[in-house]
Design a protein around this motif. Structure first.
Motif, PDB file in Angstrom:
ATOM      1  N   UNK A 164       0.838  -1.203   0.000  1.00 25.07           N
ATOM      2  CA  UNK A 164       0.000   0.000   0.000  1.00 25.07           C
ATOM      3  C   UNK A 164       0.877   1.259   0.000  1.00 25.07           C
ATOM      4  N   UNK A 165       1.912   1.259   0.824  1.00 25.28           N
ATOM      5  CA  UNK A 165       2.801   2.418   0.895  1.00 25.28           C
ATOM      6  C   UNK A 165       3.537   2.629  -0.427  1.00 25.28           C
ATOM      7  N   UNK A 166       3.930   1.533  -1.064  1.00 23.83           N
ATOM      8  CA  UNK A 166       4.653   1.648  -2.324  1.00 23.83           C
ATOM      9  C   UNK A 166       3.754   2.210  -3.432  1.00 23.83           C
ATOM     10  N   UNK A 167       2.504   1.747  -3.489  1.00 19.68           N
ATOM     11  CA  UNK A 167       1.576   2.248  -4.508  1.00 19.68           C
ATOM     12  C   UNK A 167       1.328   3.742  -4.303  1.00 19.68           C
ATOM     13  N   UNK A 168       1.070   4.150  -3.056  1.00 25.30           N
ATOM     14  CA  UNK A 168       0.811   5.567  -2.799  1.00 25.30           C
ATOM     15  C   UNK A 168       2.028   6.424  -3.132  1.00 25.30           C
ATOM     16  N   UNK A 169       3.236   5.884  -2.916  1.00 27.36           N
ATOM     17  CA  UNK A 169       4.446   6.646  -3.239  1.00 27.36           C
ATOM     18  C   UNK A 169       4.547   6.874  -4.747  1.00 27.36           C
ATOM     19  N   UNK A 170       4.237   5.834  -5.548  1.00 30.31           N
ATOM     20  CA  UNK A 170       4.275   5.974  -7.005  1.00 30.31           C
ATOM     21  C   UNK A 170       3.269   7.015  -7.473  1.00 30.31           C
ATOM     22  N   UNK A 171       2.045   6.933  -6.966  1.00 32.86           N
ATOM     23  CA  UNK A 171       0.999   7.864  -7.383  1.00 32.86           C
ATOM     24  C   UNK A 171       1.304   9.279  -6.917  1.00 32.86           C
ATOM     25  N   UNK A 172       1.907   9.389  -5.739  1.00 34.65           N
ATOM     26  CA  UNK A 172       2.256  10.713  -5.229  1.00 34.65           C
ATOM     27  C   UNK A 172       3.292  11.389  -6.118  1.00 34.65           C
ATOM     28  N   UNK A 173       4.258  10.616  -6.609  1.00 40.72           N
ATOM     29  CA  UNK A 173       5.277  11.216  -7.473  1.00 40.72           C
ATOM     30  C   UNK A 173       4.657  11.773  -8.762  1.00 40.72           C
ATOM     31  N   UNK A 174       3.558  11.208  -9.184  1.00 40.75           N
ATOM     32  CA  UNK A 174       2.858  11.723 -10.363  1.00 40.75           C
ATOM     33  C   UNK A 174       1.851  12.815  -9.989  1.00 40.75           C
TER      34      UNK A 174
END
Length: 890
Positions: free
Chosen positions: A715-725
């Protein structure tokens, strides 16, 4: 409004003592200005500015202080001019613009015109002029200057109305007095600009300025100079008096403008001191400190000192803007070649060109109900743009008269007739009533919220402006629109038995803002009293009161709770009780959201509210005591999903095999469309991990589906990817299959609240797949600069845990200040504490974030007390390091 001892209108006061001014009375040698003399002049200006600042702190009127500073600069400019250029003929020094008007604030420009009789041919004279200007720079005045002969000035003035208006304010300072006086005495000059042409040019400029600065005096970071009701409007009133050769405002109006002018001058003077530069925007950076400087104090969390300060500012600019409107109308009528023919149109009204007037034989004092009729006619007649100036003056005088009784039977009857008529025209008339001040006399609570801001980033309008915009959206619901916007609202509106009750609820829903308590509760009494004065039946009064009391219920339910949970819908339906209330509440909720900020309404909120509306109608139709059983709902979801999968080339056995590993919660928490989409994606996939992103997903969002092995930190990894975009996650659902794999969905929008393009969806699929295929996840959030506005709004952070024994989970509510990368940082903290996320709802109100999570420990059990406190400490210490005082909370 609480008292502000240093912010009252200044009492009569002697001229401020500025000892440094007296020093320039001594003779000044004309041999030049050496380094020592320049140092003395710089010190003189510094001493004078210090004395003026002290006088400002003592309450001396700002209008007197700016004139005193202009006089101080006059002395310096004259001193330096004489030192370098003497009193030679053929060259004069003039003050122009604000300096010409004797309005020099602490950091105002010093605008100078060097007027010559012809080209400067003599090198020594050219050198002397250069030294004059460089000396002014050296001593800290930073002059803006132009060097022109009289013909050049007139030529430019004839081409550009801004140059012409600057010359209207010009005054001679030094040099050839006859040369300077000849120019100023020749203005205004109809050969350069006819009065009507000048007025039309200034009107066009004013319209353009309003467009640039939000078309409202209530921009929450207003421009004191260029914004509506700002200094430019004050200047325009003065210019119009000159070109029309008349005093366009009466004595009461001029006094009101003078009071507002002093208010605006004091704010601008303090802003220059606070910023230390010629700042013209009343930015959030300065508002709170200025409120403190003027003595405003927080009365409560709902009545901040900064809000009181800004309310007085907005009222002043509103008064100036209205006076400028009136001055323009009167100047136009005075300058028109010949008045159009007056055409009687009934009810004591006549039409003159594109404006209407009240017949002189009609007495508004004896028949005040005609005032409402007048405003209604103004908005009903096609092609009419406003009132004639004489009628506007009569209206203004009546509404200023303390003897005017707004509760007279004829006034209230006329108001009720307007409200119960055509909705679009009713809203237009109410807005006109607000513009002229009648609404404030009818509804004292509306007068109290006039200019009332809320110091946050969620409410971008003052309360009165917001209220009128809410009514405006209600009018849009009533009007046909082929675009399809607000389709559900437009389909519901014709079913309302009495649209006037919706308008009354909109008028009163925020009427009690700033009173220190719950405005939804406090506003009920105001609404009841006014409805009773209108003579409405008791049932109608109760409906309006209920809508005012619960106008936030639908919005908070939809955004903060899981509306796919039948218990949530059941509780909401029980409160609403019937379809009629639901229709009214839905329309009020949509109008309220749209009228709060242009950026709030998006496809996500549209679908979220429409889904809650539909679910509630179903619940009210069923009239069940309890929500449907989970087994019934899951079976209904399966049946609908199978029908959606028909024709997709997936056999029944494959569907059954895929669904056999889906937990029962999938069929309760996902819609049939989502189940069908997920099933088709899994059936067509060769290997795991699987990532699918579709541009149009649930409730007007783009949707991500992830099917992969369950791993710590996913979950943390997915949110980090989306946050960078820089994508916004509005909802996340984390589901684990019976075989230990994740079946997660994320509903996302871009930074502007829009769905994603197909190309962007493909890029996200590739990025997420790349991340899932790595042995170790990258969960570090991107580091981005905090936006300027967020720095000034800090919400007191709160972390709240609540048990959910039915689902055997812990519910976490996180309330804090928004910032870039916040959700990714929260997800990282949860991962670090080995907390699993099963559901997430992300809600942002301006600077305020309210995120809701369903969580368990790593073993799938609810968090015990020790784990909760450990997580709370991590969130408070690592994620929210800057806790703000409660008074700063939004």
């Amino acid at each position: 409004m609480s008292g502000a001892p240093n912010d009252r209108e200044a009492p009569p006061h002697r001229e401020p003592a500025v000892p440094a001014l007296r020093r320039l009375a001594d003779p000044i040698p004309r041999s030049g200005v050496d380094a020592s003399a320049r140092l003395g002049l710089r010190q003189f200006l510094a001493d004078g500015d210090r004395d003026l600042t002290g006088a400002f702190g003592d309450g001396v009127a700002a209008t007197r202080l700016v004139a005193a500073r202009a006089a101080m600069v006059d002395r310096v400019a004259l001193h330096v001019w004489r030192a370098w250029l003497g009193d030679r003929e053929g060259m004069a020094l003039l003050a122009v613009g604000g300096y010409g008007r004797r309005e020099l604030f602490p950091h105002s420009d010093v605008d100078l015109l060097v007027l010559t009789a012809g080209p400067i041919a003599e090198a020594r004279q050219q050198r002397a002029l250069e030294m004059f200007l460089s000396t002014l720079w050296d001593i800290g005045l930073k002059p803006g200057h132009a060097v022109r002969d009289a013909d050049g000035c007139r030529r430019l003035a004839g081409q550009d109305e801004t140059v012409y208006s600057a010359l209207l304010d010009a005054r001679p300072l030094a040099g050839d007095d006859a040369l300077g006086t000849a120019l100023t005495a020749s203005l205004p000059d109809q050969r350069l600009w006819t009065p009507l042409a000048f007025l039309e040019a200034k009107q066009a400029d004013r319209v353009a300025r309003r467009r640039r600065f939000g078309d409202t005096a209530y921009n929450l970071e207003p421009n004191l100079k260029e914004g509506p009701g700002g200094l430019r409007d004050l200047h325009l009133i003065a210019w119009l008096d000159r070109i029309a050769a008349a005093t366009l405002l009466d004595e009461d109006e001029r006094q009101a403008v003078a009071t507002a002018r002093e208010r605006l001058f004091r704010v601008r003077y303090a802003l220059h001191l606070e910023a230390g530069r010629p700042e013209e925007r009343l930015l959030f950076d300065h508002q709170r400190s200025l409120a403190q400087r003027f003595g405003y104090r927080d009365e409560s969390r709902r009545n901040l000192g900064v809000e009181q300060f800004m309310q007085r500012y907005f009222r002043a600019t509103s008064r100036i803007a209205a006076a400028c409107d009136d001055a323009i109308d009167r100047a136009l009528e005075r300058l028109e070649p010949a008045p159009p023919t007056a055409v009687p149109i009934g009810d004591g009204l006549v039409r003159i060109g594109d404006r209407i007037a009240l017949d002189e034989a009609v007495s508004l004092e004896r028949e005040p109900g005609r005032l409402v009729t007048l405003f209604a006619s103004l908005d009903r007649l096609p092609g009419v743009t406003g009132l004639r100036a004489s009628t506007t003056r009569r209206v203004r005088r009546l509404l200023r008269d303390p003897a005017f009784d707004p509760d007279r039977a004829d006034v209230l009857a006329a108001v009720r007739e307007v409200l119960e008529g055509d909705t679009v025209q009713a809203v237009a008339t109410v807005s006109t009533m607000a513009h002229y001040g009648l609404l404030a006399r009818l509804v004292p609570g509306f007068a109290r919220v006039s200019g009332r801001m809320q110091y946050d980033l969620f409410h971008v309008y003052t309360v009165d402006e917001h209220t009128l915009r809410v009514l405006g959206f209600m009018a849009r619901f009533a009007a046909p629109d082929p675009s399809g916007e607000f389709a559900l609202a437009r389909s519901i509106f014709p079913r309302l038995p009495q649209p006037s009750l919706l308008l009354l609820a909109g008028l009163f829903h925020d009427i009690a803002k700033g009173r220190g308590g719950d405005h939804s509760v406090l506003g009920v009494e105001d609404a009841q009293q006014f409805c009773a004065k209108l003579g409405l039946p008791r049932a109608d009064i109760e409906l309006v009161a209920w809508l005012v009391r619960w106008h936030l219920l639908m919005s908070t339910t939809a955004q903060r709770q899981d509306i796919t949970d039948p218990e949530v819908v059941h509780r909401f339906a029980s409160e609403v009780a019937d379809w009629e209330r639901l229709d009214y509440l839905y329309l009020l909720t949509v109008a309220d959201i749209c009228g709060t900020s242009p950026k709030l309404w998006n496809s996500w909120k549209d679908r979220l509210l429409s889904d809650l509306y539909g679910a509630t109608r179903f619940a009210l139709r069923e009239r069940r005591e309890l929500p449907p059983l989970a087994a019934e709902r899951a079976d209904a979801c399966r049946d609908r999903a199978r029908r959606l999968l028909d024709g997709r080339g997936i056999d029944a056995a494959a569907i059954t095999r895929i669904w056999s590993v889906f937990p029962e919660s999938s069929f309760l928490r996902y819609s049939p469309d989502q189940i069908a989409w997920q099933t088709a994606a899994i059936a067509q996939a060769d290997t795991l991990p699987l990532v699918k992103v579709r541009p149009e997903g649930l409730r007007g969002t783009s949707e991500i589906f992830i099917h992969a092995a369950d791993r710590e930190g996913l979950f943390a990894a997915v949110t980090a990817v989306l946050d960078r975009r820089q994508l916004d996650i509005v909802e996340a659902r984390v589901v684990t299959s019976r075989t230990g794999q994740v079946l997660d969905t994320f509903l996302i929008l871009d930074a502007h609240g829009h769905t994603l393009s197909a190309e962007a969806c493909g890029q996200i699929e590739r990025q997420l797949l790349d991340m899932l295929e790595r042995q170790a996840f990258d969960v570090v959030p991107a580091v981005r600069t905090l936006p300027r506005t967020l720095k000034h709004f800090q919400v007191e952070p709160r972390v709240v845990f609540r048990a959910d024994p039915v689902r055997r989970r812990t519910r976490l509510a996180l309330i804090c200040t928004d910032r870039p990368g916040l959700l990714a940082a929260v997800a990282q903290a949860l991962r670090d504490r080995k907390v699993r996320v099963h559901d997430a709802r992300i809600v942002t109100f301006g600077e305020r974030v309210e995120d809701f999570f369903e969580i368990t420990d790593d073993a799938g059990a609810p968090l015990d007390a020790a784990a909760q406190e450990s997580l709370r400490a991590v969130l408070m210490d690592r994620l929210l390091p800057a806790a703000a005082p409660a008074s700063a909370s939004a």
